[in-house]
Design a protein around this motif. Structure first.
Motif, PDB file in Angstrom:
ATOM      1  N   GLY A 118      13.168   4.705  33.674  1.00  0.00           N
ATOM      2  CA  GLY A 118      12.320   3.713  33.025  1.00  0.00           C
ATOM      3  C   GLY A 118      11.317   4.411  32.138  1.00  0.00           C
ATOM      4  O   GLY A 118      11.188   5.644  32.182  1.00  0.00           O
ATOM      5  N   LYS A 119      10.593   3.623  31.346  1.00  0.00           N
ATOM      6  CA  LYS A 119       9.652   4.211  30.395  1.00  0.00           C
ATOM      7  C   LYS A 119       8.371   3.383  30.340  1.00  0.00           C
ATOM      8  O   LYS A 119       8.424   2.145  30.397  1.00  0.00           O
ATOM      9  N   ILE A 120       7.239   4.087  30.211  1.00  0.00           N
ATOM     10  CA  ILE A 120       5.938   3.450  30.056  1.00  0.00           C
ATOM     11  C   ILE A 120       5.217   4.118  28.892  1.00  0.00           C
ATOM     12  O   ILE A 120       5.104   5.344  28.856  1.00  0.00           O
ATOM     13  N   LEU A 121       4.762   3.321  27.925  1.00  0.00           N
ATOM     14  CA  LEU A 121       3.978   3.858  26.804  1.00  0.00           C
ATOM     15  C   LEU A 121       2.530   3.416  26.972  1.00  0.00           C
ATOM     16  O   LEU A 121       2.226   2.221  26.973  1.00  0.00           O
ATOM     17  N   ILE A 122       1.653   4.395  27.120  1.00  0.00           N
ATOM     18  CA  ILE A 122       0.226   4.143  27.281  1.00  0.00           C
ATOM     19  C   ILE A 122      -0.511   4.904  26.192  1.00  0.00           C
ATOM     20  O   ILE A 122      -0.313   6.106  26.028  1.00  0.00           O
ATOM     21  N   GLN A 123      -1.347   4.212  25.434  1.00  0.00           N
ATOM     22  CA  GLN A 123      -2.113   4.839  24.367  1.00  0.00           C
ATOM     23  C   GLN A 123      -3.589   4.541  24.547  1.00  0.00           C
ATOM     24  O   GLN A 123      -3.969   3.520  25.115  1.00  0.00           O
ATOM     25  N   THR A 124      -4.418   5.435  24.031  1.00  0.00           N
ATOM     26  CA  THR A 124      -5.865   5.292  24.168  1.00  0.00           C
ATOM     27  C   THR A 124      -6.423   4.408  23.062  1.00  0.00           C
ATOM     28  O   THR A 124      -6.122   4.606  21.878  1.00  0.00           O
ATOM     29  N   ASN A 125      -7.204   3.424  23.440  1.00  0.00           N
ATOM     30  CA  ASN A 125      -7.915   2.605  22.465  1.00  0.00           C
ATOM     31  C   ASN A 125      -8.998   3.457  21.811  1.00  0.00           C
ATOM     32  O   ASN A 125      -9.882   3.982  22.489  1.00  0.00           O
ATOM     33  N   LEU A 126      -8.932   3.604  20.495  1.00  0.00           N
ATOM     34  CA  LEU A 126      -9.845   4.505  19.796  1.00  0.00           C
ATOM     35  C   LEU A 126     -11.290   4.030  19.847  1.00  0.00           C
ATOM     36  O   LEU A 126     -12.221   4.832  19.741  1.00  0.00           O
ATOM     37  N   GLU A 127     -11.503   2.728  20.016  1.00  0.00           N
ATOM     38  CA  GLU A 127     -12.869   2.202  20.066  1.00  0.00           C
ATOM     39  C   GLU A 127     -13.474   2.335  21.457  1.00  0.00           C
ATOM     40  O   GLU A 127     -14.612   2.773  21.615  1.00  0.00           O
ATOM     41  N   SER A 128     -12.713   1.952  22.473  1.00  0.00           N
ATOM     42  CA  SER A 128     -13.245   1.973  23.842  1.00  0.00           C
ATOM     43  C   SER A 128     -12.980   3.284  24.559  1.00  0.00           C
ATOM     44  O   SER A 128     -13.665   3.623  25.531  1.00  0.00           O
ATOM     45  N   GLY A 129     -11.951   4.033  24.097  1.00  0.00           N
ATOM     46  CA  GLY A 129     -11.565   5.248  24.796  1.00  0.00           C
ATOM     47  C   GLY A 129     -10.767   4.988  26.061  1.00  0.00           C
ATOM     48  O   GLY A 129     -10.440   5.922  26.789  1.00  0.00           O
ATOM     49  N   GLU A 130     -10.424   3.716  26.309  1.00  0.00           N
ATOM     50  CA  GLU A 130      -9.694   3.349  27.526  1.00  0.00           C
ATOM     51  C   GLU A 130      -8.183   3.323  27.262  1.00  0.00           C
ATOM     52  O   GLU A 130      -7.744   2.983  26.158  1.00  0.00           O
ATOM     53  N   PRO A 131      -7.374   3.666  28.267  1.00  0.00           N
ATOM     54  CA  PRO A 131      -5.916   3.589  28.098  1.00  0.00           C
ATOM     55  C   PRO A 131      -5.447   2.147  28.061  1.00  0.00           C
ATOM     56  O   PRO A 131      -5.998   1.279  28.739  1.00  0.00           O
ATOM     57  N   GLU A 132      -4.416   1.887  27.242  1.00  0.00           N
ATOM     58  CA  GLU A 132      -3.847   0.553  27.131  1.00  0.00           C
ATOM     59  C   GLU A 132      -2.329   0.640  27.238  1.00  0.00           C
ATOM     60  O   GLU A 132      -1.711   1.557  26.702  1.00  0.00           O
ATOM     61  N   LEU A 133      -1.731  -0.333  27.921  1.00  0.00           N
ATOM     62  CA  LEU A 133      -0.282  -0.388  28.078  1.00  0.00           C
ATOM     63  C   LEU A 133       0.331  -1.037  26.844  1.00  0.00           C
ATOM     64  O   LEU A 133      -0.016  -2.161  26.482  1.00  0.00           O
ATOM     65  N   HIS A 134       1.259  -0.304  26.174  1.00  0.00           N
ATOM     66  CA  HIS A 134       1.883  -0.806  24.957  1.00  0.00           C
ATOM     67  C   HIS A 134       3.367  -1.119  25.129  1.00  0.00           C
ATOM     68  O   HIS A 134       3.909  -1.912  24.373  1.00  0.00           O
TER      69      HIS A 134
END
Length: 224
Positions: A118-134
C-alpha cells in the motif's frame, strides 16, 4: 509546527534513553562500509542506488525477524524430521510513505513472497508546518495483517506518526506495525515511541542531530 515548538521538541528528548521498542541493525564492517558509500557526497548516482539497495535488503531481513513465528516439523528429502519455524500471522503488508519509502518496496518483495503493498503520501503544509494526508491506497482486510511501514529517513517523525494513525484508523493493531527506516534521528525515534509505545522501530543507524530545516545530520544521499 511552529519554529519555537519544534525547537522545544528537538531538545526535550536529549536526556532520555532510546526506547526498548527500537532495534538498530548491528554495525558490522559491511554495514559501516555501505553507510560510508551512500553518505559520501562523491558517490555516483548508480553506486548510491546499488549500495542503498543492499543496505535496505539487510534492513528488511532484520525487520522480518521481529514478526511472530511458531515451531513446526517437516520431513527432509532424506526422510528425516526437522524442527523449524513458520510465520504465525495471517499476512504481511508493506506500506510505503511516499515517495522515498517506495524505494524500499523491491527489497521487501524480494524476501517476502506474495506480499501485499500500500502507499501513503503525506506532505507538509507550508503555512502551518503540519503534515497532511494527500493520498492513500491500502489493501482490503489490512486490519488482519502485520504491516511493514517504510520510509527511507525519519527526522522529526511527524509523517511516520501520521502514517501510523492512518493504519490504526483502518483497524491495524498497533503491536502489528513495524516502522522501518534506513536512517532515523533520535527526535523521530522518541516521538514515534512516545506516541505509539507498541510500534516496533527498526533502522540501520540513529543520529543525534538535525539542521535548521530538520534534515538528518550527518546526511545521506537523495532517494528518488
Amino acid at each position: 509546527m511552529h519554529a519555537f515548538s519544534r525547537a522545544l521538541l528537538a531538545t526535550a528528548h536529549q536526556s532520555q534513553p532510546l526506547p526498548q521498542t527500537l532495534s538498530v541493525l548491528e554495525s558490522t564492517p559491511q554495514v559501516r562500509g555501505l553507510h560510508t558509500i551512500i553518505r559520501n557526497k562523491d558517490t555516483s548516482c548508480d553506486e548510491f542506488i546499488f549500495y542503498s539497495k543492499r543496505l535496505v535488503r539487510l534492513l528488511i531481513e532484520h525487520a522480518l525477524s521481529f514478526l511472530p513465528s511458531k515451531a513446526c516439523f517437516i520431513q527432509t528429502p532424506q526422510g528425516q524430521v526437522y524442527e523449524g519455524r513458520r510465520f504465525s500471522g495471517k499476512g504481511i503488508t508493506g506500506v510505503s510513505i511516499l515517495r522515498a519509502g517506495e524505494t524500499m518496496e523491491p527489497a521487501l518483495r524480494a524476501v517476502c513472497k506474495d506480499v501485499r503493498t500500500g502507499k501513503i503520501l503525506i506532505q507538509t503544509n507550508l503555512e502551518s508546518g503540519e503534515p497532511e494526508l494527500h493520498y492513500l491506497r491500502l489493501p482490503r482486510d489490512i486490519s488482519e495483517d502485520h504491516v511493514i511501514l517504510m520510509d527511507s529517513t525519519i527526522s522529526t517523525g511527524a509523517a511516520a506518526m501520521m502514517a501510523v494513525r492512518v493504519l490504526l484508523d483502518h483497524d491495524v493493531q498497533e503491536d502489528k506495525i513495524v516502522l522501518v527506516s534506513l536512517l532515523m534521528a533520535e527526535l523521530g525515534v522518541h516521538s514515534v515511541a512516545y506516541a505509539f509505545p507498541h510500534v516496533k522501530i527498526i533502522t540501520t543507524a540513529v543520529v543525534k542531530s538535525l539542521d535548521d530545516l530538520f534534515h538528518v545530520i550527518p546526511g545521506i544521499g537523495e532517494f528518488s
